[in-house]
Design an enzyme around this catalytic site. Structure first.
Site, PDB file in Angstrom:
ATOM      1  N   ARG A 252       8.446  -8.183  15.996  1.00  0.00           N
ATOM      2  CA  ARG A 252       8.725  -6.856  15.663  1.00  0.00           C
ATOM      3  C   ARG A 252       7.601  -6.070  15.932  1.00  0.00           C
ATOM      4  O   ARG A 252       6.648  -6.372  15.872  1.00  0.00           O
ATOM      5  CB  ARG A 252       9.121  -6.904  14.174  1.00  0.00           C
TER       6      ARG A 252
ATOM      7  N   HIS B  29       0.830  -1.181  -0.006  1.00  0.00           N
ATOM      8  CA  HIS B  29       0.088   0.060   0.139  1.00  0.00           C
ATOM      9  C   HIS B  29       0.838   1.331  -0.042  1.00  0.00           C
ATOM     10  O   HIS B  29       2.143   1.149   0.497  1.00  0.00           O
ATOM     11  CB  HIS B  29      -1.070  -0.010   1.302  1.00  0.00           C
TER      12      HIS B  29
ATOM     13  N   ASP C 121       0.682   5.191   1.806  1.00  0.00           N
ATOM     14  CA  ASP C 121       0.184   6.000   2.584  1.00  0.00           C
ATOM     15  C   ASP C 121      -0.677   7.215   2.301  1.00  0.00           C
ATOM     16  O   ASP C 121      -0.231   7.758   1.333  1.00  0.00           O
ATOM     17  CB  ASP C 121       1.013   6.218   4.013  1.00  0.00           C
TER      18      ASP C 121
HETATM   19  C1  LIG Z   1      -4.993   8.346   8.912  1.00  0.00           C
HETATM   20  C2  LIG Z   1      -5.286   7.328   8.408  1.00  0.00           C
HETATM   21  C3  LIG Z   1      -4.478   6.721   7.216  1.00  0.00           C
HETATM   22  C4  LIG Z   1      -4.917   5.143   7.240  1.00  0.00           C
HETATM   23  C5  LIG Z   1      -6.175   5.411   7.441  1.00  0.00           C
HETATM   24  C6  LIG Z   1      -6.425   6.244   8.635  1.00  0.00           C
HETATM   25  C7  LIG Z   1      -5.948   5.667   9.974  1.00  0.00           C
HETATM   26  C8  LIG Z   1      -5.068   4.074   9.604  1.00  0.00           C
HETATM   27  C9  LIG Z   1      -4.165   4.651   8.378  1.00  0.00           C
HETATM   28  C10 LIG Z   1      -3.689   3.303   7.808  1.00  0.00           C
HETATM   29  C11 LIG Z   1      -2.400   2.694   8.630  1.00  0.00           C
HETATM   30  C12 LIG Z   1      -1.953   1.353   7.863  1.00  0.00           C
HETATM   31  C13 LIG Z   1      -1.838   1.211   6.299  1.00  0.00           C
HETATM   32  C14 LIG Z   1      -3.369   2.173   5.702  1.00  0.00           C
HETATM   33  C15 LIG Z   1      -3.320   2.105   4.261  1.00  0.00           C
HETATM   34  C16 LIG Z   1      -4.613   1.744   6.418  1.00  0.00           C
HETATM   35  O1  LIG Z   1      -5.276   0.616   5.996  1.00  0.00           O
HETATM   36  O2  LIG Z   1      -4.627   2.174   7.640  1.00  0.00           O
HETATM   37  C17 LIG Z   1      -3.173   3.366   6.298  1.00  0.00           C
HETATM   38  C18 LIG Z   1      -4.475   4.416   5.968  1.00  0.00           C
HETATM   39  C19 LIG Z   1      -3.785   5.404   4.805  1.00  0.00           C
HETATM   40  O3  LIG Z   1      -2.698   5.990   4.917  1.00  0.00           O
HETATM   41  O4  LIG Z   1      -4.545   5.392   3.799  1.00  0.00           O
HETATM   42  O1  LIG Z   2       5.558  -1.840  10.134  1.00  0.00           O
HETATM   43  C1  LIG Z   2       6.028  -1.259   9.164  1.00  0.00           C
HETATM   44  O2  LIG Z   2       7.218  -1.219   9.092  1.00  0.00           O
HETATM   45  C2  LIG Z   2       5.085  -0.365   8.201  1.00  0.00           C
HETATM   46  C3  LIG Z   2       3.596  -0.237   8.898  1.00  0.00           C
HETATM   47  C4  LIG Z   2       3.045   0.454   7.904  1.00  0.00           C
HETATM   48  O3  LIG Z   2       3.239   0.566   6.530  1.00  0.00           O
HETATM   49  C5  LIG Z   2       1.796   1.242   8.317  1.00  0.00           C
HETATM   50  O4  LIG Z   2       1.204   1.041   9.465  1.00  0.00           O
HETATM   51  O5  LIG Z   2       1.211   1.968   7.257  1.00  0.00           O
HETATM   52 FE   LIG Z   3       2.208   2.105   5.284  1.00  0.00          FE
END
Ligand SMILES: C=C1C[C@]23C[C@H]1CC[C@H]2[C@@]12CCC[C@@](C)(C(=O)O1)[C@H]2[C@@H]3C(=O)O
Ligand SMILES: O=C(O)CCC(=O)C(=O)O
Ligand SMILES: [Fe+2]
Length: 348
Positions: free
Chosen positions: A278, A210, A212
């Site tokens: 981890r 993914h 961010d």
């Molecule tokens: C502020 C955010 C950013 C979110 C959604 C929301 C809370 C959690 C974040 C994440 C964290 C993990 C990858 C991701 C792709 C996911 O599924 O949840 C992120 C997403 C994004 O960056 O789009």
């Molecule tokens: O655990 C990691 O190193 C990455 C986690 C991550 O990509 C996320 O939380 O958006």
């Molecule tokens: Fe991420």
């Protein structure tokens, strides 16, 4: 009173990989293709830091940062609070269970639904104040220490993020603070991740590929083995090998949009290990609620049409949770100028 759901599977005591976690395609094996690409290490005290950080954003969109100024003590404390949370019994963690439509909470991430298998990880997301989810977990007052630590960690990372954003903006030719300071919000999301040892790591995945939805993501991790991989080509992944004292930084979709496509969003994923447990503590910083994120006016002009339409962070998060990988494409603008040019080129 919430009880442990029948569907909750405890990764921490598993001695075999269930089918629902077993990936069948070879791309999910734990052998990273290192290739010629190495992850840049940016020293914030370097005299040429603007150029170096800018180029790191431009090439991979992911790098390590040293001399970042975040006190070691805060990093140790977030680590210990996260461990304290993840080592609770499942039913206690599930008191903060994420409910559909919400970002905050414990449980599978919004992106999980786009993947056919489950991820070998546990996550706790905090968007906004940690008080509500934390006091659900620790109703007896045990939440204060957790909340204080989360707030301090986020404040320290925010400072770093603002500093790095300033450097990157200068690299892009945006010198004046007034042209970028409004991007800085007071709070982002904090994502605490736990990747327990996995009985069959080659066939499991900690977190699927993914990008961010952030300006910059800053993450601190435990251990020397790593697990985060950065996409460097079709089915090509570089392992982000941890370096003591460093933090990982990656460019997210919002900065990609602001840079009018010049800085790529780093696509990444996480692999798991047979012995090593981890953790990662991820700051996902977006923009304040009222800010319209769009290609920066200084980066568009004749011959450089804006590639994306304006979106707020929340609007973009909504799009992302609906269509994940197509989110950026869905806000791409089809420019008349570009079309004319391509027709002309075609005719020549
Ligand atoms: C502020 C955010 C950013 C979110 C959604 C929301 C809370 C959690 C974040 C994440 C964290 C993990 C990858 C991701 C792709 C996911 O599924 O949840 C992120 C997403 C994004 O960056 O789009
Ligand atoms: O655990 C990691 O190193 C990455 C986690 C991550 O990509 C996320 O939380 O958006
Ligand atoms: Fe991420």
């Amino acid at each position: 009173m919430v009880s442990v759901e029948e569907t909750h599977f405890d990764l921490n005591s598993a001695n075999a990989l269930p089918d629902t976690y077993t990936w069948l395609t070879p791309q999910n094996q734990s052998q990273p293709s290192q290739g010629p690409v190495s992850i840049p290490v940016i020293d914030l005290d370097d005299i040429d830091v603007i150029d170096k950080i800018g180029r790191a954003c431009e090439v991979l969109g992911l790098f390590l940062v040293i001399n970042h100024g975040v006190p070691e003590e805060i990093l140790r404390r977030i680590e210990s609070e996260a461990r304290r949370f993840f080592s609770l019994p499942a039913d206690q963690k599930l008191r903060a269970k994420r409910i559909p439509g919400d970002f905050t909470g414990y449980g599978p991430l919004p992106i999980s639904k786009f993947f056919e298998k489950k991820f070998w990880s546990e996550g706790f997301t905090i968007l906004g104040s940690p008080i509500k989810p934390a006091s659900a977990v620790w109703p007896d007052g045990g939440h204060t220490q957790f909340c204080d630590t989360v707030n301090e960690y986020q404040q320290a990372i925010l400072k770093l993020q603002a500093r790095m954003l300033g450097l990157v903006m200068r690299y892009l030719g945006i010198e004046d603070e007034n042209d970028w300071l409004h991007y800085i919000g007071e709070k982002g999301a904090l994502q605490l991740n736990s990747y327990p040892p996995c009985p069959d790591p080659d066939r499991a995945l900690g977190l699927g590929a993914h990008g961010d939805s952030t300006l910059l993501t800053v993450l601190h991790q435990t251990g020397e083995k790593g697990g985060l991989q950065c996409k460097i080509g079709e089915d090509q992944w570089a392992l982000v090998t941890p370096k003591p004292g460093s933090l990982v930084v990656n460019v997210g979709d919002l900065l990609h949009i602001i840079s009018n496509g010049r800085l790529p969003t780093a696509v990444h994923r996480v692999i798991v290990d047979a012995d090593h447990h981890r953790y990662s503590f991820v700051n996902l910083w977006g923009t304040p609620p009222d800010v319209k994120v769009m290609p920066h006016p200084k980066l568009v002009g004749p011959g450089k049409p804006p590639l994306y339409r304006a979106v707020t962070w929340m609007e973009y998060l909504g799009i992302k949770t609906k269509i994940l990988n197509e989110a950026l494409d869905s806000i791409r603008v089809h420019e008349n100028l570009g079309d004319d040019e391509s027709i002309q080129n075609h005719n020549n």
